[in-house]
Each structure stands twice: as C-alpha cells, then as structure tokens.
Design a protein around this motif. Sequence first.
Motif, PDB file in Angstrom:
ATOM      1  N   PHE A 119      -2.657  -5.388 -16.672  1.00 16.82           N
ATOM      2  CA  PHE A 119      -2.315  -5.893 -18.005  1.00 16.82           C
ATOM      3  C   PHE A 119      -1.029  -5.257 -18.533  1.00 16.82           C
ATOM      4  O   PHE A 119      -0.165  -5.934 -19.079  1.00 16.82           O
ATOM      5  N   TYR A 120      -0.896  -3.950 -18.361  1.00 18.16           N
ATOM      6  CA  TYR A 120       0.271  -3.239 -18.903  1.00 18.16           C
ATOM      7  C   TYR A 120       1.432  -3.162 -17.912  1.00 18.16           C
ATOM      8  O   TYR A 120       2.498  -2.648 -18.259  1.00 18.16           O
ATOM      9  N   GLY A 121       1.228  -3.633 -16.682  1.00 15.36           N
ATOM     10  CA  GLY A 121       2.308  -3.629 -15.696  1.00 15.36           C
ATOM     11  C   GLY A 121       2.721  -2.244 -15.258  1.00 15.36           C
ATOM     12  O   GLY A 121       3.904  -1.976 -15.042  1.00 15.36           O
ATOM     13  N   VAL A 122       1.738  -1.350 -15.107  1.00  9.53           N
ATOM     14  CA  VAL A 122       2.023   0.022 -14.692  1.00  9.53           C
ATOM     15  C   VAL A 122       1.468   0.271 -13.288  1.00  9.53           C
ATOM     16  O   VAL A 122       0.590  -0.442 -12.821  1.00  9.53           O
ATOM     17  N   THR A 123       1.994   1.287 -12.650  1.00  5.76           N
ATOM     18  CA  THR A 123       1.523   1.692 -11.329  1.00  5.76           C
ATOM     19  C   THR A 123       0.200   2.428 -11.477  1.00  5.76           C
ATOM     20  O   THR A 123       0.038   3.239 -12.388  1.00  5.76           O
ATOM     21  N   LEU A 124      -0.724   2.162 -10.576  1.00 11.23           N
ATOM     22  CA  LEU A 124      -2.000   2.878 -10.559  1.00 11.23           C
ATOM     23  C   LEU A 124      -1.887   4.038  -9.585  1.00 11.23           C
ATOM     24  O   LEU A 124      -1.546   3.846  -8.419  1.00 11.23           O
ATOM     25  N   VAL A 125      -2.143   5.245 -10.061  1.00 17.02           N
ATOM     26  CA  VAL A 125      -2.105   6.440  -9.224  1.00 17.02           C
ATOM     27  C   VAL A 125      -3.543   6.910  -9.067  1.00 17.02           C
ATOM     28  O   VAL A 125      -4.216   7.225 -10.048  1.00 17.02           O
ATOM     29  N   THR A 126      -4.025   6.943  -7.831  1.00 18.14           N
ATOM     30  CA  THR A 126      -5.437   7.220  -7.583  1.00 18.14           C
ATOM     31  C   THR A 126      -5.642   7.917  -6.245  1.00 18.14           C
ATOM     32  O   THR A 126      -4.789   7.848  -5.366  1.00 18.14           O
ATOM     33  N   LEU A 127      -6.763   8.573  -6.120  1.00 15.23           N
ATOM     34  CA  LEU A 127      -7.190   9.102  -4.822  1.00 15.23           C
ATOM     35  C   LEU A 127      -8.323   8.250  -4.250  1.00 15.23           C
ATOM     36  O   LEU A 127      -8.834   8.539  -3.184  1.00 15.23           O
ATOM     37  N   ASP A 128      -8.691   7.216  -4.962  1.00 11.53           N
ATOM     38  CA  ASP A 128      -9.806   6.345  -4.598  1.00 11.53           C
ATOM     39  C   ASP A 128      -9.287   5.161  -3.783  1.00 11.53           C
ATOM     40  O   ASP A 128      -8.657   4.250  -4.326  1.00 11.53           O
ATOM     41  N   GLU A 129      -9.579   5.164  -2.510  1.00  6.67           N
ATOM     42  CA  GLU A 129      -9.099   4.108  -1.607  1.00  6.67           C
ATOM     43  C   GLU A 129      -9.714   2.743  -1.931  1.00  6.67           C
ATOM     44  O   GLU A 129      -9.194   1.713  -1.502  1.00  6.67           O
ATOM     45  N   ASP A 130     -10.813   2.713  -2.691  1.00 12.04           N
ATOM     46  CA  ASP A 130     -11.446   1.444  -3.042  1.00 12.04           C
ATOM     47  C   ASP A 130     -10.539   0.554  -3.885  1.00 12.04           C
ATOM     48  O   ASP A 130     -10.771  -0.642  -3.994  1.00 12.04           O
ATOM     49  N   PHE A 131      -9.515   1.121  -4.474  1.00  7.25           N
ATOM     50  CA  PHE A 131      -8.585   0.340  -5.293  1.00  7.25           C
ATOM     51  C   PHE A 131      -7.560  -0.423  -4.450  1.00  7.25           C
ATOM     52  O   PHE A 131      -6.942  -1.365  -4.943  1.00  7.25           O
ATOM     53  N   LEU A 132      -7.341  -0.014  -3.210  1.00  6.16           N
ATOM     54  CA  LEU A 132      -6.204  -0.538  -2.452  1.00  6.16           C
ATOM     55  C   LEU A 132      -6.223  -2.050  -2.266  1.00  6.16           C
ATOM     56  O   LEU A 132      -5.240  -2.722  -2.576  1.00  6.16           O
ATOM     57  N   TYR A 133      -7.292  -2.587  -1.738  1.00 12.87           N
ATOM     58  CA  TYR A 133      -7.327  -4.032  -1.490  1.00 12.87           C
ATOM     59  C   TYR A 133      -7.225  -4.838  -2.786  1.00 12.87           C
ATOM     60  O   TYR A 133      -6.373  -5.733  -2.890  1.00 12.87           O
TER      61      TYR A 133
END
Length: 158
Positions: A119-133
């Motif tokens: 929604f905000y057009g920002v990069t997601l920074v995570t250690l959770d690989e479940d977000f990748l796909y």
Amino acid sequence: MRSSLVDSSVIIEALKGNPTAKRLIQSLESDPKFINPIIFSEVLFVFLKLVTGKSYLTLRGNPKEIEKHRDKLEKVYLYLKDNFSELPLTEEIEERAFEFILNYGMLPNDALILSTAKFYGVTLVTLDEDFLYPARSEKVEAITGDSFAETERTIQKD
C-alpha cells in the motif's frame, strides 16, 4: 533513498543480538524506517515472552508478571518510537491482506505486514522467508536475511 517497513523478525533478532539482523537495520540507518501496529504489537509481545520465559496463556491475565519487566518493556518501546515511524493501517490494507490470506495462505499478521508494504510502496525488510513468494507475486521489494548476506558477500569480494 529507500523507505523500508522493518518486520518484527528483524527487530526481535536485532534485540537478541543476531548479527545479520543488526547489520540489516544498520544498513538502513540513513533511510526512513517504518513499522505498523502489527509489527509494534509483535515486537512487544515476543519480547515479553522472551524476557519472562512465559507463554501467552501464562501471561494473559497475569499483570504482575508483566509489571516485573516494566523497565525492559519501556526500553523496547522507546527503541521502537526513536528508530521507526509508524504507518497506519487502512481499510484498503485490511481488505488486501484478506486477499493475501486467501491467495497465498498467509497468516493474518503477515498478510497485514505485506499489505502495508504494498500500500505504501516501501521495501519489506524481513528474516521470514515466508514473505518471499507473496512479495514477489505482488511486486513488493523484499530484503531478507539471505539476500542481504548475499549482497554483503558480493560487496566484500569487489
């Protein structure tokens, strides 16, 4: 300059001393860093479970156990407020999150986090690989611990 939504997995691991998580946050030092109410809640909740060694069921309805750790909780709260700006949730974010739950089998909190980044057009920074796909499918840039470590190795070789 990149604006990033920093997932609770990164913040919690950085607080625990994980060097990759700490370097991830440090790499964003001069860039705007954001959280949303879900990330705020997850960080405080997981931190509380870590410092007390208690489960949700034990902590629920046990304010004395929580009050014992007031000073530590206040430090984490101030860390969040001093280092991150909060992006509010909207009805549109919630609706899109529900679609992510149905389309990708995401858990509700993760869906709200990804939907906020989109929604905000920002990069997601995570250690959770479940977000990748889901992130890739939704054209949300995602930086994970693995992709960050790979970038660091490439930079060090050059």
